[in-house]
Each structure stands twice: as C-alpha cells, then as structure tokens.
Design a protein around this motif. Structure first.
Motif, PDB file in Angstrom:
ATOM      1  N   VAL A 145      18.212 -26.616  21.536  1.00  0.00           N
ATOM      2  CA  VAL A 145      18.304 -25.512  20.677  1.00  0.00           C
ATOM      3  C   VAL A 145      17.815 -25.735  19.314  1.00  0.00           C
ATOM      4  CG1 VAL A 145      19.684 -23.858  19.679  1.00  0.00           C
ATOM      5  CG2 VAL A 145      20.053 -24.315  22.200  1.00  0.00           C
ATOM      6  N   GLU A 146      17.140 -24.989  18.489  1.00  0.00           N
ATOM      7  CA  GLU A 146      16.750 -24.909  17.224  1.00  0.00           C
ATOM      8  C   GLU A 146      17.213 -23.661  16.406  1.00  0.00           C
ATOM      9  OE1 GLU A 146      13.010 -25.782  14.226  1.00  0.00           O
ATOM     10  OE2 GLU A 146      12.550 -25.621  16.417  1.00  0.00           O
ATOM     11  N   LYS A 147      17.886 -23.835  15.399  1.00  0.00           N
ATOM     12  CA  LYS A 147      18.463 -23.006  14.554  1.00  0.00           C
ATOM     13  C   LYS A 147      17.128 -22.429  13.803  1.00  0.00           C
ATOM     14  CE  LYS A 147      21.306 -21.598  10.853  1.00  0.00           C
ATOM     15  NZ  LYS A 147      22.306 -22.154   9.667  1.00  0.00           N
ATOM     16  N   VAL A 148      17.081 -20.946  14.075  1.00  0.00           N
ATOM     17  CA  VAL A 148      15.920 -20.357  13.381  1.00  0.00           C
ATOM     18  C   VAL A 148      16.381 -19.843  11.830  1.00  0.00           C
ATOM     19  CG1 VAL A 148      14.605 -18.123  13.470  1.00  0.00           C
ATOM     20  CG2 VAL A 148      15.124 -19.409  15.493  1.00  0.00           C
ATOM     21  N   GLY A 149      17.597 -19.296  11.601  1.00  0.00           N
ATOM     22  CA  GLY A 149      17.975 -18.847  10.452  1.00  0.00           C
ATOM     23  C   GLY A 149      19.425 -18.025  10.766  1.00  0.00           C
ATOM     24  N   GLU A 150      19.856 -17.813   9.299  1.00  0.00           N
ATOM     25  CA  GLU A 150      21.128 -16.942   9.097  1.00  0.00           C
ATOM     26  C   GLU A 150      21.090 -16.350   7.857  1.00  0.00           C
ATOM     27  OE1 GLU A 150      25.053 -18.808   8.857  1.00  0.00           O
ATOM     28  OE2 GLU A 150      24.237 -20.572   8.994  1.00  0.00           O
ATOM     29  N   GLY A 151      21.781 -15.313   7.952  1.00  0.00           N
ATOM     30  CA  GLY A 151      21.951 -14.637   6.561  1.00  0.00           C
ATOM     31  C   GLY A 151      22.431 -13.152   6.840  1.00  0.00           C
ATOM     32  N   LYS A 152      22.322 -12.441   5.664  1.00  0.00           N
ATOM     33  CA  LYS A 152      22.813 -10.857   5.597  1.00  0.00           C
ATOM     34  C   LYS A 152      21.370 -10.103   5.904  1.00  0.00           C
ATOM     35  CE  LYS A 152      26.249 -11.407   1.720  1.00  0.00           C
ATOM     36  NZ  LYS A 152      26.342 -10.934   0.315  1.00  0.00           N
ATOM     37  N   ASP A 153      21.941  -8.959   6.844  1.00  0.00           N
ATOM     38  CA  ASP A 153      20.757  -8.218   7.159  1.00  0.00           C
ATOM     39  C   ASP A 153      20.624  -6.889   6.235  1.00  0.00           C
ATOM     40  OD1 ASP A 153      22.630  -6.234   8.131  1.00  0.00           O
ATOM     41  OD2 ASP A 153      22.772  -7.069  10.086  1.00  0.00           O
ATOM     42  N   PRO A 154      19.660  -6.009   6.491  1.00  0.00           N
ATOM     43  CA  PRO A 154      19.690  -4.731   5.589  1.00  0.00           C
ATOM     44  C   PRO A 154      20.769  -3.776   5.577  1.00  0.00           C
ATOM     45  CG  PRO A 154      17.751  -5.471   6.394  1.00  0.00           C
ATOM     46  CD  PRO A 154      18.357  -6.248   7.206  1.00  0.00           C
ATOM     47  N   TRP A 155      21.536  -3.932   6.787  1.00  0.00           N
ATOM     48  CA  TRP A 155      22.421  -2.991   6.925  1.00  0.00           C
ATOM     49  C   TRP A 155      24.074  -3.405   6.842  1.00  0.00           C
ATOM     50  CZ3 TRP A 155      18.854  -4.963  10.280  1.00  0.00           C
ATOM     51  CH2 TRP A 155      17.601  -4.199  10.562  1.00  0.00           C
ATOM     52  N   GLY A 156      24.113  -4.446   5.886  1.00  0.00           N
ATOM     53  CA  GLY A 156      25.306  -4.923   5.728  1.00  0.00           C
ATOM     54  C   GLY A 156      26.050  -5.826   6.647  1.00  0.00           C
ATOM     55  N   GLY A 157      25.349  -6.315   7.558  1.00  0.00           N
ATOM     56  CA  GLY A 157      25.709  -7.167   8.579  1.00  0.00           C
ATOM     57  C   GLY A 157      25.723  -8.454   8.316  1.00  0.00           C
ATOM     58  N   TYR A 158      25.670  -9.442   9.045  1.00  0.00           N
ATOM     59  CA  TYR A 158      25.333 -10.828   9.046  1.00  0.00           C
ATOM     60  C   TYR A 158      25.085 -11.326  10.359  1.00  0.00           C
ATOM     61  CZ  TYR A 158      25.560 -15.649   7.166  1.00  0.00           C
ATOM     62  OH  TYR A 158      25.094 -16.860   6.725  1.00  0.00           O
ATOM     63  N   ARG A 159      23.704 -12.200  10.326  1.00  0.00           N
ATOM     64  CA  ARG A 159      23.239 -12.376  11.427  1.00  0.00           C
ATOM     65  C   ARG A 159      22.941 -14.068  11.486  1.00  0.00           C
ATOM     66  NH1 ARG A 159      20.247  -7.870  14.573  1.00  0.00           N
ATOM     67  NH2 ARG A 159      21.079  -5.934  13.409  1.00  0.00           N
ATOM     68  N   ALA A 160      22.737 -14.436  12.831  1.00  0.00           N
ATOM     69  CA  ALA A 160      22.282 -15.999  13.039  1.00  0.00           C
ATOM     70  C   ALA A 160      21.507 -15.989  14.285  1.00  0.00           C
ATOM     71  CB  ALA A 160      23.765 -17.159  13.315  1.00  0.00           C
ATOM     72  N   GLY A 161      20.295 -16.664  14.215  1.00  0.00           N
ATOM     73  CA  GLY A 161      19.588 -16.836  15.385  1.00  0.00           C
ATOM     74  C   GLY A 161      19.059 -18.230  15.746  1.00  0.00           C
TER      75      GLY A 161
END
Length: 197
Positions: A145-161
């Motif tokens: 596995v390789e982490k792609v990124g993480e952070g806030k999204d435009p809809w007020g949520g938080y994501r990690a990929g």
C-alpha cells in the motif's frame, strides 16, 4: 491538619489523573470507503493464455478502515465484496466467471478481507497483512500500500486515500478452471478513498 492532608491528596490524585489522560494515545479515525461517489475501485488483471491481459473489476463492495497518520501501523481494514458484481466488460465471460469454474457465486456470493497486521516500509508505504476469504477459502495475503493523500474536501468532510496491489494464486482459492501456466495468478489493484465518520 486532616483537611489540609486530604486536600493535598485530592490535588495529587487529580494531577496524576490529568497526566494519565494527556498521555493516552489518540484513537485512530474511522473512514467509510467512498463507493457511493465511485471514488474507490477493486480491479483485477490476469493473462489470457499468455497472449493478452484481461482486466476487470468488482462493481459492488463496501468497507471501512481506521487510520492515524501518527501511528499507521495501528490501522485496520475490513472489506466485503459482492463476487456476483464481477465485470470484465463481456456478458458471456462474466457469466462464466460467476460459475463454479471460477468464483462459484451461487455458493459463495461474498468475498471478504480483514486486516491482521500492518508492517511499515516508510512514512507513506506499508504492507497490510490479512485474511482474504474467496470461494469458500481463507488465506493470508499481503497488500502493498502507498498513501495517496489526505485532507479536507469541498463539502466539509475529511478524506484519506490509498493505492494497493497484491497477487493471488487461483488454485489457493479452489478455482477449478485451468487456463495454462501463464494464467495461474491474478493481480489485484485497489484504489481506496475513505470519508471520515
């Protein structure tokens, strides 16, 4: 004298308790895999008789993962796949893939992956060791596995990929069909984006 001693003991207990709370490790956040927005995919590739590479995917799956960037080795993953959703862009072939020759969907409609251990390679790369249950067989596999990124999204949520890949051997999962020595293994490619709960 008694009141002063009791007060000192109470203050000391409170201070120790506060230090204990401050020293507790932060709990990992839980993420739901974003299949609703189609920001995740489970893809596969296998050589066809050694002459070409057949690709496809599973259209229906769900799952969650926990992740703490300060302690990625404590992460967990749990995924369930509808094997009947196999899609190689060819209806007759997909019918065969669902049969007892391959995925045996009628008897085993679900495949699952449950992580058991995370082994760090470096900051954003690690191996997920876990149990894959497919076609009624459970085997330990390792997903790179390789982490792609993480952070806030435009809809007020938080994501990690994350992106991951692994290779499995068909006979390990009781797949009966034998298409020759060039078609004994399947490469799985995983693209996972999760939304923090």
């Amino acid at each position: 004298m008694f009141k002063q001693t009791a007060l000192k003991k109470s203050f000391l207990a409170l201070a120790v308790s506060s230090i204990g709370v401050m020293s507790l490790p932060a709990l990992a956040d839980t993420y739901v895999i974003d299949t609703k927005g189609a920001h995740a995919s489970i893809n596969f590739a296998i050589k066809h008789l050694g002459y070409s590479v057949l690709t496809g995917r599973f259209d229906t799956f769900s799952g969650e993962f926990t992740y703490d960037p300060a302690k990625p080795e404590a992460s967990t993953v749990n995924v369930s796949i509808d094997t009947g959703s196999v899609n190689s862009n060819h209806a007759e072939r997909d019918k065969h893939l669902r049969s007892a020759d391959f995925l045996n969907v009628e008897k085993f409609p679900k495949a699952t992956f449950v992580s058991k251990k995370i082994v760090l390679d470096d900051k954003d790369e690690f191996d997920i060791v876990g149990d894959l249950t497919l076609n009624g067989v459970t085997k330990s596999i390792t997903i790179e596995v390789e982490k792609v990124g993480e952070g806030k999204d435009p809809w007020g949520g938080y994501r990690a990929g994350f992106s991951g890949e692994t290779t499995i051997t068909l006979k390990d999962f009781n797949v009966k069909m034998d298409l020759g020595p060039a078609s004994q293994t399947v490469q799985l490619e995983l693209e996972v984006e999760g939304i923090k709960k």
